[in-house]
Design a protein around this motif. Structure first.
Motif, mmCIF file in Angstrom:
data_model
loop_
_atom_site.group_PDB
_atom_site.id
_atom_site.type_symbol
_atom_site.label_atom_id
_atom_site.label_comp_id
_atom_site.label_asym_id
_atom_site.label_seq_id
_atom_site.Cartn_x
_atom_site.Cartn_y
_atom_site.Cartn_z
ATOM 1 N N LYS A 172 48.809 26.736 45.569
ATOM 2 C CA LYS A 172 47.491 27.397 46.112
ATOM 3 C C LYS A 172 46.375 26.918 45.282
ATOM 4 C CE LYS A 172 49.524 31.415 48.267
ATOM 5 N NZ LYS A 172 49.316 32.881 48.269
ATOM 6 N N LYS A 173 45.156 27.165 45.616
ATOM 7 C CA LYS A 173 43.964 26.913 44.775
ATOM 8 C C LYS A 173 43.677 28.193 43.766
ATOM 9 C CE LYS A 173 41.330 24.161 48.107
ATOM 10 N NZ LYS A 173 39.810 24.050 48.788
ATOM 11 N N TYR A 174 43.374 27.654 42.734
ATOM 12 C CA TYR A 174 43.177 28.626 41.474
ATOM 13 C C TYR A 174 41.873 29.712 41.938
ATOM 14 C CZ TYR A 174 40.671 30.134 37.177
ATOM 15 O OH TYR A 174 39.989 30.802 36.121
ATOM 16 N N GLU A 175 41.204 29.073 42.952
ATOM 17 C CA GLU A 175 40.039 29.750 43.320
ATOM 18 C C GLU A 175 40.330 30.773 44.559
ATOM 19 O OE1 GLU A 175 38.429 26.382 41.449
ATOM 20 O OE2 GLU A 175 40.043 26.653 43.125
ATOM 21 N N ASP A 176 41.650 30.770 45.006
ATOM 22 C CA ASP A 176 42.102 31.663 45.785
ATOM 23 C C ASP A 176 42.967 32.885 45.361
ATOM 24 O OD1 ASP A 176 40.651 30.269 47.703
ATOM 25 O OD2 ASP A 176 42.349 28.908 48.252
ATOM 26 N N LEU A 177 43.202 32.983 44.183
ATOM 27 C CA LEU A 177 43.882 33.900 43.561
ATOM 28 C C LEU A 177 43.109 34.782 42.566
ATOM 29 C CD1 LEU A 177 46.464 31.210 42.185
ATOM 30 C CD2 LEU A 177 46.852 32.735 44.038
ATOM 31 N N ASN A 178 43.785 35.924 42.522
ATOM 32 C CA ASN A 178 43.502 36.931 41.482
ATOM 33 C C ASN A 178 44.793 36.969 40.331
ATOM 34 O OD1 ASN A 178 41.384 37.653 42.827
ATOM 35 N ND2 ASN A 178 41.897 39.868 43.421
ATOM 36 N N LEU A 179 44.342 36.968 39.047
ATOM 37 C CA LEU A 179 45.439 36.829 38.013
ATOM 38 C C LEU A 179 44.623 37.167 36.694
ATOM 39 C CD1 LEU A 179 45.580 32.686 38.099
ATOM 40 C CD2 LEU A 179 47.197 34.373 39.499
ATOM 41 N N VAL A 180 45.767 37.866 36.175
ATOM 42 C CA VAL A 180 45.539 38.486 34.818
ATOM 43 C C VAL A 180 46.130 37.668 34.059
ATOM 44 C CG1 VAL A 180 45.915 40.258 33.078
ATOM 45 C CG2 VAL A 180 45.317 41.133 35.629
ATOM 46 N N VAL A 181 45.201 36.910 32.968
ATOM 47 C CA VAL A 181 45.875 35.949 31.947
ATOM 48 C C VAL A 181 45.951 36.487 30.615
ATOM 49 C CG1 VAL A 181 45.717 33.657 31.146
ATOM 50 C CG2 VAL A 181 45.265 34.209 33.514
ATOM 51 N N MET A 289 42.616 45.278 32.872
ATOM 52 C CA MET A 289 42.028 44.099 33.588
ATOM 53 C C MET A 289 42.435 44.194 35.144
ATOM 54 S SD MET A 289 39.662 43.146 31.727
ATOM 55 C CE MET A 289 39.265 42.616 30.081
ATOM 56 N N ALA A 290 43.833 45.050 35.435
ATOM 57 C CA ALA A 290 44.102 45.045 36.788
ATOM 58 C C ALA A 290 43.013 45.831 37.513
ATOM 59 C CB ALA A 290 45.506 45.560 36.774
ATOM 60 N N THR A 291 42.624 47.008 36.789
ATOM 61 C CA THR A 291 41.467 47.688 37.438
ATOM 62 C C THR A 291 40.313 46.863 37.927
ATOM 63 O OG1 THR A 291 40.453 48.520 35.451
ATOM 64 C CG2 THR A 291 42.420 49.663 36.339
ATOM 65 N N VAL A 292 39.905 45.878 37.007
ATOM 66 C CA VAL A 292 38.809 44.776 37.233
ATOM 67 C C VAL A 292 39.119 44.402 38.589
ATOM 68 C CG1 VAL A 292 37.200 43.183 36.739
ATOM 69 C CG2 VAL A 292 38.260 44.864 34.772
ATOM 70 N N LEU A 293 40.345 44.062 38.752
ATOM 71 C CA LEU A 293 40.609 43.352 40.275
ATOM 72 C C LEU A 293 40.970 44.268 41.133
ATOM 73 C CD1 LEU A 293 42.774 40.505 38.378
ATOM 74 C CD2 LEU A 293 40.504 40.455 39.505
ATOM 75 N N GLU A 294 40.799 45.530 41.043
ATOM 76 C CA GLU A 294 40.954 46.610 41.934
ATOM 77 C C GLU A 294 42.433 46.892 42.417
ATOM 78 O OE1 GLU A 294 38.202 45.811 45.191
ATOM 79 O OE2 GLU A 294 36.518 46.469 44.080
ATOM 80 N N GLY A 295 43.266 46.411 41.213
ATOM 81 C CA GLY A 295 44.786 46.339 41.398
ATOM 82 C C GLY A 295 45.293 45.256 42.274
ATOM 83 N N LYS A 296 44.567 44.457 42.794
ATOM 84 C CA LYS A 296 45.020 43.214 43.692
ATOM 85 C C LYS A 296 45.135 42.226 42.828
ATOM 86 C CE LYS A 296 42.210 45.202 47.377
ATOM 87 N NZ LYS A 296 40.741 45.098 47.893
ATOM 88 N N VAL A 297 46.363 42.048 42.204
ATOM 89 C CA VAL A 297 46.599 40.933 41.364
ATOM 90 C C VAL A 297 47.764 40.265 41.789
ATOM 91 C CG1 VAL A 297 47.395 40.743 38.710
ATOM 92 C CG2 VAL A 297 46.240 42.756 39.438
ATOM 93 N N ASP A 298 47.702 38.934 41.947
ATOM 94 C CA ASP A 298 48.853 38.003 42.457
ATOM 95 C C ASP A 298 49.791 37.710 41.377
ATOM 96 O OD1 ASP A 298 47.554 37.538 45.165
ATOM 97 O OD2 ASP A 298 46.058 36.779 44.025
ATOM 98 N N GLN A 299 49.635 37.579 40.081
ATOM 99 C CA GLN A 299 50.210 37.509 39.200
ATOM 100 C C GLN A 299 49.691 37.602 37.798
ATOM 101 O OE1 GLN A 299 53.002 36.166 40.570
ATOM 102 N NE2 GLN A 299 54.358 35.025 39.011
ATOM 103 N N ILE A 300 50.691 37.869 36.895
ATOM 104 C CA ILE A 300 50.295 38.217 35.369
ATOM 105 C C ILE A 300 50.847 36.811 34.397
ATOM 106 C CG2 ILE A 300 50.541 39.457 33.374
ATOM 107 C CD1 ILE A 300 50.955 41.887 35.147
ATOM 108 N N ILE A 301 50.209 36.161 34.143
ATOM 109 C CA ILE A 301 50.604 34.992 33.418
ATOM 110 C C ILE A 301 50.521 35.225 31.795
ATOM 111 C CG2 ILE A 301 50.025 32.594 32.888
ATOM 112 C CD1 ILE A 301 48.845 32.516 35.763
ATOM 113 N N TRP A 322 55.202 46.519 37.078
ATOM 114 C CA TRP A 322 54.779 47.339 38.403
ATOM 115 C C TRP A 322 53.439 46.751 39.127
ATOM 116 C CZ3 TRP A 322 50.436 50.062 38.421
ATOM 117 C CH2 TRP A 322 49.696 50.471 37.121
ATOM 118 N N ILE A 323 52.601 46.223 38.343
ATOM 119 C CA ILE A 323 51.379 45.657 38.744
ATOM 120 C C ILE A 323 51.617 44.533 39.523
ATOM 121 C CG2 ILE A 323 49.016 44.926 38.157
ATOM 122 C CD1 ILE A 323 49.469 46.577 35.460
ATOM 123 N N ALA A 324 52.088 43.550 38.959
ATOM 124 C CA ALA A 324 52.364 42.216 39.764
ATOM 125 C C ALA A 324 53.497 41.404 38.951
ATOM 126 C CB ALA A 324 51.157 41.298 39.532
#
Length: 355
Positions: A172-181, A289-301, A322-324
């Protein structure tokens, strides 16, 4: 077609270089500089020719012809706040590195040296994702005190590199993802990456988020004010308590998590409690930081040196999986990250940004 790149990552007492063919490291070297050598120069910029000659001499020793290079990439320094990406070392960027737009730091030499060596062979020079990368939302800048806005200073190079690595691995493209790094090293930083931008940041350089091996992170503000005006400490001494002598250093006398792990394994209950407090604080940062993404987190890295610590990673997973789902990339490879940034421009995957 293969591309050859020279990567330059200057530190306060060393210059780390690598030569790559595409993403394959041909050789690397950490050139150490003694205190006496560095002391000869009044400013960091004054060290330029000294470090440049050492680099060129090493390439000769390795029988590497610099005319084979297609690009020179340097570590970005204390520039004005800029969005992430690979930047051509223009005259304006070069000037801001020389004057230290946001401060004097050895990393400023990265772009300066890359430009000089690249110019000598008629090739382009770049910097990639410096620590001053700033993609914050306007709402992320408010602290509660107008004179003290929140700023973006973090491990941008490694955070962006692992985020892009993950995106590439899943097709996938980085620009299409929601991530917490989550970067965990001598300092720690936690950032929500939304559609290719780090829109908020826990920056534990000097006052945000969890404590780390060397830094205090957030501390009780009222108590800090009283400490500052107690007359017992100078400004420099207080700052050293927060940055350098804070965190694990303050509690356990070490900034090495391997030492902490050994203490825990030997039954040191205090060390176990402090490590648990660190895990708890890091988990709180991830959750925030998951709340900044409104809970829509694809992956935690999770990345950085502390990502090798299985107990820390397990503790974070127990609190946050439980978040991602989690992906763990232990350590950090700054030379490769810089090489990849230059390569993306040479191959046309990205366009070089103008400073």
């Amino acid at each position: 077609m293969s591309y050859f790149s020279l990567i330059i990552n200057p530190g306060s007492t060393s210059t780390k270089i690598g030569v790559f063919e595409d993403e394959t490291l041909l050789f690397e070297e950490t050139l150490r500089h003694s205190t006496e050598e560095i002391a000869q120069y009044a400013t960091i910029v004054d060290q330029k020719d000294f470090r440049k000659n050492i680099i060129l001499n090493l390439l000769k020793e390795k029988n590497f012809d610099i005319n084979k290079l297609d690009v020179c990439v340097g570590r970005g320094g204390m520039l004005k706040p800029i969005p992430g990406g690979t930047y051509a070392v223009t005259d304006e960027l070069l000037n801001d590195l020389k004057i230290g737009k946001q401060g004097q730091h050895a990393s400023n030499l990265g772009g300066i040296l890359a430009r000089e060596i690249a110019d000598s062979i008629g090739k382009p020079s770049y910097i990639v994702d410096p620590v001053v990368v700033d993609e914050l939302l306007p709402t992320s800048r408010y602290s509660g005190v107008p004179e003290l806005p929140r700023t973006s200073v973090f491990h941008a190079l490694n955070q962006k590199a692992v985020a892009k690595r993950y995106a590439k691995e899943i097709g996938k493209k980085y620009e299409d993802l929601n991530l917490v790094v989550v970067h965990m090293g001598g300092g720690v930083s936690v950032g929500p990456h939304k559609n290719g931008k780090v829109v908020d940041i826990f920056n534990a350089l000097d006052g945000d988020g969890a404590f780390s091996p060397e830094r205090a992170g957030s501390v009780p503000v009222g108590a800090l004010v009283k400490m500052c005006f107690s007359g017992q400490y100078t400004e420099k001494e207080v700052y050293k308590k927060l940055v350098g002598n804070g965190g694990f250093n303050a509690y356990l006398g070490t900034n090495d998590m391997r030492d902490v792990e050994k203490m825990v394994n030997e039954g040191n209950e205090k060390a176990a409690e402090i490590r648990e407090a660190f895990i708890q604080q890091m988990a709180k940062n991830i959750g925030a930081m998951a709340t900044v993404l409104e809970g829509k987190v694809d992956q935690i890295i999770v990345t950085g040196g502390i990502a090798y610590d299985k107990a820390v990673v397990a503790g974070l997973k127990a609190r946050c999986e439980w978040i991602a789902p989690f992906t763990v990339y232990p350590g950090e490879d700054e030379l490769l990250a810089l090489a990849q940034g230059g390569l993306r421009v040479l191959t046309g995957e990205e366009k070089a940004k103008e400073y």
